[in-house]
Design an enzyme around this catalytic site. Structure first.
Site, PDB file in Angstrom:
ATOM      1  N   HIS B  63      10.983  36.028 -12.702  1.00  0.00           N
ATOM      2  CA  HIS B  63      11.540  36.806 -13.807  1.00  0.00           C
ATOM      3  C   HIS B  63      12.377  37.928 -13.197  1.00  0.00           C
ATOM      4  CE1 HIS B  63       8.439  35.431 -17.044  1.00  0.00           C
ATOM      5  NE2 HIS B  63       9.598  34.785 -17.174  1.00  0.00           N
ATOM      6  N   ASP B  65      13.029  41.008 -13.624  1.00  0.00           N
ATOM      7  CA  ASP B  65      12.535  42.355 -13.295  1.00  0.00           C
ATOM      8  C   ASP B  65      11.703  42.370 -12.009  1.00  0.00           C
ATOM      9  OD1 ASP B  65      10.733  40.816 -14.903  1.00  0.00           O
ATOM     10  OD2 ASP B  65       9.542  42.603 -15.319  1.00  0.00           O
ATOM     11  N   HIS B  66      11.504  41.210 -11.393  1.00  0.00           N
ATOM     12  CA  HIS B  66      10.738  41.162 -10.145  1.00  0.00           C
ATOM     13  C   HIS B  66      11.586  40.794  -8.926  1.00  0.00           C
ATOM     14  CE1 HIS B  66       6.694  41.700 -11.946  1.00  0.00           C
ATOM     15  NE2 HIS B  66       7.396  41.375 -13.014  1.00  0.00           N
ATOM     16  N   HIS B 141       0.833  33.106 -15.938  1.00  0.00           N
ATOM     17  CA  HIS B 141       1.981  33.707 -16.589  1.00  0.00           C
ATOM     18  C   HIS B 141       2.859  32.594 -17.146  1.00  0.00           C
ATOM     19  CE1 HIS B 141       4.352  37.143 -17.579  1.00  0.00           C
ATOM     20  NE2 HIS B 141       5.356  36.883 -16.780  1.00  0.00           N
ATOM     21  N   HIS B 269       3.688  48.122 -14.554  1.00  0.00           N
ATOM     22  CA  HIS B 269       4.423  47.181 -15.402  1.00  0.00           C
ATOM     23  C   HIS B 269       4.347  47.592 -16.865  1.00  0.00           C
ATOM     24  CE1 HIS B 269       5.872  43.245 -16.972  1.00  0.00           C
ATOM     25  NE2 HIS B 269       6.502  43.207 -15.813  1.00  0.00           N
TER      26      HIS B 269
END
Lengths: 304, 304
Positions: B63, B65-66, B141, B269
């Site tokens: 993802h 944002d990582h 996830h 997070h």
């Protein structure tokens, strides 16, 4: 409103709190992002610039410091439930990059992107509506690269309200504003437009000259531009480095502004080797006095 | 030294000066970056953390944002003439993303990347040397996702300098340090290791639990971990949102720390809906008191 806000002034390596290239431009309620370096969305949020209003994102070329903030911004728009379509202007390749990201995160955006592919070495009008035009500025860089020239069209004449009188028809006022005289049934002039209107407000222009070697031919296209940004990666003492990397010195940026008879010059894309930028500014001002640094958070407005 | 520095504590949408996920970890001169959200290189530079020393970058999942800060960091390493190879650990797909970026910018990096592909749903040792091990923590996830468990191996016994005397051979001292007694030619004990050494310093462990739904089975693997980071995207009142998006609430993070008998819990997070984080911290501390917020610039050290 014709307002430019600087979100990133750094060259390829961000340093000293300078972010990679990104600028936010509003012209008469049209919202543009020009380049979108890493951290663009954080910079927008810090300066309270809404990504909801953005309609057009223009990417000058596919070096990372000019577009690596785009995917994050698109994800944020998506997560904030954007519905309005977004226009992206870039050279071929950006779509493949975006699609590769989306595929591996198994995501699809919930708004439409209209992708406009830029053409190299050719002035092209990439956007036009009733009030403004945007055309490309062909530049000389290691990769296909262009700048963008934003121009307001001639604005409508302004009604001089003091001259109006009771009983005038709205349709006649609109006609006068458009510049046409109003005639009676016999074809005689009833009202002359010049008597009821004032000259239009001034139309402004802004040129964004992204990464480029010194390239004087662009001055013709930019003749009399009101505001010009030109990259100024190096000082004169690093001129050979500028030549090798297809970048410009601050003096070269100033020389372009002088040749184009620009109103004001903004310098940016500063190399990480310069903590202080006085030398760059000084070298440019020696050639073109109306020069400023395009630093993060600074805003430049064009108004009559 | 066993030192963790938080570079990003934000969930998918960066907000309130919180950056997307990124942590910097040093264990006995081994330098790790754990996830690499947008802006990671700017955060490192702000905190004077050198990218030259980084040897390992671990990406928990794909993802944006990582990992969206990775390409910019790699370009910066390249432009700073990095020579040392870099190890990147991630699920399949990241190499294609990086190669797509490089291809369209017509760049190739001047250092070698060793890419280690992670395996889903399976604890794997992905790094081991004489002093530490790193293993994956299978998480739940939307995408293939894992955490990382860093453990120091048992350290060598320490020589008690006060007990040494003139004339002792260096080779005998080394032997004592390794835990072995020294014998004379007849096989008789000359020096006993226990008499000349002290017990080793304590070995520490750190678990990074990236994006995951509440998943208690991981507590077994994390039993007695000294420091644990666990995502805590939501408060209890948004629990259904957590379930829908395969994220955890702060209380669920705390429940994992309690089950694992962790020494300390760090929360991160955080969803962009929370400007203030007191509620998240309060809910976690009600279940696991030794909880802190993993905020930008904060540093956590493990030492005896």
């Amino acid at each position: 409103l014709f307002q430019l806000t600087i979100l990133g002034s750094s060259g390829a390596i961000p340093a000293y709190d300078r972010y990679p290239s990104c600028q936010h431009l509003v012209i008469q309620n049209r919202y543009f992002l020009i380049d979108c370096g890493e951290g663009a969305q954080m910079q927008m949020s810090k300066l309270n610039l809404s990504h909801h209003r953005l309609e057009h994102i223009l990417i000058s070329h596919l070096h990372g410091d000019h577009y690596l903030g785009l995917m994050g911004l698109l994800f944020t728009m998506h997560l904030n439930n954007r519905v309005n379509p977004l226009h992206i202007y870039a050279f071929r390749g950006l779509t493949e990059i975006l699609i590769t990201h989306l595929r591996h995160s198994r995501s699809s955006l919930n708004f439409r992107i209209h992708f406009h592919e830029l053409t190299e070495n050719k002035i092209e009008t990439i956007f036009e509506d009733d009030a403004i035009t945007v055309e490309t500025i062909p530049l000389r860089h290691k990769l296909s690269c262009c700048g963008f020239l934003f121009r307001e069209k001639t604005k409508p004449r302004r009604i001089d309200k003091a001259k109006l009188f009771k009983g005038m028809l709205l349709q006649h006022i609109a006609q006068l504003k458009s510049g046409a005289d109003v005639h009676n049934e016999k074809g005689e002039v009833l009202y002359r437009s010049d008597d009821f209107t004032m000259s239009p407000r001034k139309s402004f222009s802004y040129a964004y000259c992204s990464d480029t070697a010194f390239h004087p031919p662009i001055a013709t296209q930019l003749n009399n531009v009101n505001l010009m940004y030109h990259e100024a990666t190096f000082t004169e003492s690093e001129k050979s480095k500028a030549v090798d990397t297809f970048h410009s010195t601050a003096s070269e940026a100033a020389e372009i502004a002088r040749l184009a008879n620009a109103g004001k010059l903004l310098l940016g894309h500063f190399s990480a080797r310069y903590r202080e930028l006085d030398v760059l500014l000084g070298e440019a001002r020696a050639i073109f006095p109306a020069t400023e640094l395009a630093l993060e958070s600074s805003t430049f407005e064009l108004s009559a």
